[in-house]
Design a protein around this motif. Structure first.
Motif, PDB file in Angstrom:
ATOM      1  N   LEU A  51       0.809  -1.218   0.000  1.00 18.43           N
ATOM      2  CA  LEU A  51       0.000   0.000   0.000  1.00 18.43           C
ATOM      3  C   LEU A  51       0.842   1.269   0.000  1.00 18.43           C
ATOM      4  O   LEU A  51       0.617   2.169  -0.817  1.00 18.43           O
ATOM      5  CB  LEU A  51      -0.961   0.005   1.197  1.00 18.43           C
ATOM      6  CG  LEU A  51      -1.806   1.270   1.375  1.00 18.43           C
ATOM      7  CD1 LEU A  51      -2.742   1.472   0.190  1.00 18.43           C
ATOM      8  CD2 LEU A  51      -2.596   1.188   2.678  1.00 18.43           C
ATOM      9  N   ASP A  52       1.816   1.378   0.874  1.00 16.95           N
ATOM     10  CA  ASP A  52       2.601   2.615   0.972  1.00 16.95           C
ATOM     11  C   ASP A  52       3.403   2.886  -0.299  1.00 16.95           C
ATOM     12  O   ASP A  52       3.500   4.027  -0.749  1.00 16.95           O
ATOM     13  CB  ASP A  52       3.527   2.578   2.187  1.00 16.95           C
ATOM     14  CG  ASP A  52       2.764   2.708   3.499  1.00 16.95           C
ATOM     15  OD1 ASP A  52       1.653   3.283   3.495  1.00 16.95           O
ATOM     16  OD2 ASP A  52       3.273   2.231   4.530  1.00 16.95           O
ATOM     17  N   ILE A  53       3.954   1.844  -0.880  1.00 12.23           N
ATOM     18  CA  ILE A  53       4.723   2.021  -2.124  1.00 12.23           C
ATOM     19  C   ILE A  53       3.796   2.444  -3.260  1.00 12.23           C
ATOM     20  O   ILE A  53       4.105   3.370  -4.015  1.00 12.23           O
ATOM     21  CB  ILE A  53       5.480   0.728  -2.475  1.00 12.23           C
ATOM     22  CG1 ILE A  53       6.592   0.508  -1.456  1.00 12.23           C
ATOM     23  CG2 ILE A  53       6.037   0.783  -3.892  1.00 12.23           C
ATOM     24  CD1 ILE A  53       7.212  -0.847  -1.503  1.00 12.23           C
ATOM     25  N   MET A  54       2.655   1.785  -3.375  1.00 10.97           N
ATOM     26  CA  MET A  54       1.703   2.165  -4.430  1.00 10.97           C
ATOM     27  C   MET A  54       1.190   3.581  -4.221  1.00 10.97           C
ATOM     28  O   MET A  54       1.052   4.338  -5.188  1.00 10.97           O
ATOM     29  CB  MET A  54       0.543   1.176  -4.480  1.00 10.97           C
ATOM     30  CG  MET A  54       0.945  -0.173  -5.034  1.00 10.97           C
ATOM     31  SD  MET A  54      -0.460  -1.242  -5.316  1.00 10.97           S
ATOM     32  CE  MET A  54      -1.340  -0.362  -6.580  1.00 10.97           C
ATOM     33  N   TYR A  55       0.925   3.941  -2.978  1.00 11.43           N
ATOM     34  CA  TYR A  55       0.465   5.297  -2.657  1.00 11.43           C
ATOM     35  C   TYR A  55       1.499   6.331  -3.113  1.00 11.43           C
ATOM     36  O   TYR A  55       1.159   7.334  -3.735  1.00 11.43           O
ATOM     37  CB  TYR A  55       0.206   5.411  -1.150  1.00 11.43           C
ATOM     38  CG  TYR A  55      -0.246   6.772  -0.708  1.00 11.43           C
ATOM     39  CD1 TYR A  55      -1.568   7.179  -0.872  1.00 11.43           C
ATOM     40  CD2 TYR A  55       0.643   7.660  -0.116  1.00 11.43           C
ATOM     41  CE1 TYR A  55      -1.986   8.429  -0.456  1.00 11.43           C
ATOM     42  CE2 TYR A  55       0.233   8.912   0.305  1.00 11.43           C
ATOM     43  CZ  TYR A  55      -1.080   9.292   0.132  1.00 11.43           C
ATOM     44  OH  TYR A  55      -1.495  10.545   0.534  1.00 11.43           O
ATOM     45  N   SER A  56       2.749   6.050  -2.831  1.00 13.35           N
ATOM     46  CA  SER A  56       3.827   6.953  -3.218  1.00 13.35           C
ATOM     47  C   SER A  56       3.930   7.092  -4.742  1.00 13.35           C
ATOM     48  O   SER A  56       4.043   8.199  -5.270  1.00 13.35           O
ATOM     49  CB  SER A  56       5.150   6.440  -2.646  1.00 13.35           C
ATOM     50  OG  SER A  56       6.221   7.193  -3.102  1.00 13.35           O
ATOM     51  N   ILE A  57       3.866   5.979  -5.444  1.00 15.85           N
ATOM     52  CA  ILE A  57       3.988   6.008  -6.906  1.00 15.85           C
ATOM     53  C   ILE A  57       2.767   6.660  -7.545  1.00 15.85           C
ATOM     54  O   ILE A  57       2.894   7.519  -8.414  1.00 15.85           O
ATOM     55  CB  ILE A  57       4.235   4.585  -7.452  1.00 15.85           C
ATOM     56  CG1 ILE A  57       5.647   4.144  -7.072  1.00 15.85           C
ATOM     57  CG2 ILE A  57       4.034   4.537  -8.964  1.00 15.85           C
ATOM     58  CD1 ILE A  57       5.965   2.700  -7.379  1.00 15.85           C
ATOM     59  N   GLU A  58       1.581   6.275  -7.126  1.00 23.09           N
ATOM     60  CA  GLU A  58       0.351   6.818  -7.729  1.00 23.09           C
ATOM     61  C   GLU A  58       0.215   8.329  -7.501  1.00 23.09           C
ATOM     62  O   GLU A  58      -0.433   9.012  -8.286  1.00 23.09           O
ATOM     63  CB  GLU A  58      -0.887   6.103  -7.187  1.00 23.09           C
ATOM     64  CG  GLU A  58      -1.003   4.661  -7.610  1.00 23.09           C
ATOM     65  CD  GLU A  58      -1.268   4.479  -9.096  1.00 23.09           C
ATOM     66  OE1 GLU A  58      -1.556   5.447  -9.819  1.00 23.09           O
ATOM     67  OE2 GLU A  58      -1.188   3.326  -9.548  1.00 23.09           O
ATOM     68  N   ASN A  59       0.802   8.831  -6.437  1.00 28.78           N
ATOM     69  CA  ASN A  59       0.672  10.245  -6.121  1.00 28.78           C
ATOM     70  C   ASN A  59       1.912  11.059  -6.473  1.00 28.78           C
ATOM     71  O   ASN A  59       2.031  12.210  -6.068  1.00 28.78           O
ATOM     72  CB  ASN A  59       0.304  10.412  -4.640  1.00 28.78           C
ATOM     73  CG  ASN A  59      -1.119   9.952  -4.384  1.00 28.78           C
ATOM     74  OD1 ASN A  59      -2.062  10.532  -4.878  1.00 28.78           O
ATOM     75  ND2 ASN A  59      -1.261   8.857  -3.655  1.00 28.78           N
ATOM     76  N   ASP A  60       2.811  10.473  -7.247  1.00 30.92           N
ATOM     77  CA  ASP A  60       4.008  11.176  -7.714  1.00 30.92           C
ATOM     78  C   ASP A  60       3.632  11.978  -8.951  1.00 30.92           C
ATOM     79  O   ASP A  60       3.543  11.454 -10.059  1.00 30.92           O
ATOM     80  CB  ASP A  60       5.112  10.162  -8.024  1.00 30.92           C
ATOM     81  CG  ASP A  60       6.403  10.816  -8.481  1.00 30.92           C
ATOM     82  OD1 ASP A  60       6.412  12.041  -8.753  1.00 30.92           O
ATOM     83  OD2 ASP A  60       7.406  10.092  -8.585  1.00 30.92           O
ATOM     84  N   ARG A  61       3.407  13.255  -8.769  1.00 24.98           N
ATOM     85  CA  ARG A  61       2.958  14.116  -9.873  1.00 24.98           C
ATOM     86  C   ARG A  61       3.949  14.187 -11.028  1.00 24.98           C
ATOM     87  O   ARG A  61       3.566  14.485 -12.149  1.00 24.98           O
ATOM     88  CB  ARG A  61       2.660  15.518  -9.359  1.00 24.98           C
ATOM     89  CG  ARG A  61       1.451  15.562  -8.463  1.00 24.98           C
ATOM     90  CD  ARG A  61       1.225  16.966  -7.916  1.00 24.98           C
ATOM     91  NE  ARG A  61       0.144  16.932  -6.946  1.00 24.98           N
ATOM     92  CZ  ARG A  61      -0.998  17.555  -7.124  1.00 24.98           C
ATOM     93  NH1 ARG A  61      -1.210  18.280  -8.187  1.00 24.98           N
ATOM     94  NH2 ARG A  61      -1.939  17.483  -6.210  1.00 24.98           N
TER      95      ARG A  61
END
Length: 173
Positions: A20-30
């Motif tokens: 979850l944390d890794i996906m959150y970071s990648i998905e929210n990397d503008r």
């Protein structure tokens, strides 16, 4: 596919709640939004719902997302196989390699692993990618792995200020 000597070994695996944390970071990397179809931030709950509700069956979801690990179990990126067309045996591929692993051959290793999966498991005839003309590193990586430029999509991507052409690259398996 590219010659795999000297490329790192990668493992493709299903997404787990622990990602979850890794996906959150990648998905929210503008900084990568202009190379993907994402243009809004995702909450952790939305991503967790995706992880929980995904069947991980490409015939049901018409897509599959996998985490990419190196031989040390470190997550080096994410690969998506999307827009799956079972009647035409083709799918689109997209990959993100984490910045700390970029430039070390992981992208090419992932493309080779996905091609192997597409041939042996999915029995696909072709994979394709749509890449901005400005994304020289990705274009080089796909071409090194046997993808051929087959068309130019005019003003296909919007970077927030300008429309940018994209290239369709295909590989026949």
């Amino acid at each position: 596919m590219s010659n795999s000597y000297s490329l790192p070994v990668v493992k493709l695996r299903a997404i787990e709640p622990e990602d979850l944390d890794i996906m959150y970071s990648i998905e929210n990397d503008r900084s990568i939004w202009n190379v993907s179809v994402t243009n809004v931030p995702y909450s952790k709950q939305t991503i967790l719902n995706y992880i929980s509700n995904s069947v991980s069956d490409i015939y049901v979801d018409r897509q599959v997302r996998m985490m990419v690990e190196n031989i040390y179990g470190e997550i080096v990126g994410i690969v998506d196989i999307v827009n799956f067309e079972p009647s035409h045996l083709r799918a689109e591929i997209g990959i993100i390699i984490s910045p700390e692993f970029s430039g070390r051959g992981y992208g090419r290793a992932v493309l080779n692993a996905v091609a192997d999966y597409a041939i042996r498991i999915l029995h696909l005839h072709q994979l394709y990618a749509i890449v901005s003309v400005n994304n020289e590193r990705s274009l080089k990586m796909f071409k090194c792995c046997g993808y051929k430029e087959t068309s130019c999509l005019k003003e296909w991507l919007y970077d927030g200020k300008n429309y940018v052409d994209a290239l369709m690259l295909q590989v026949f398996l």
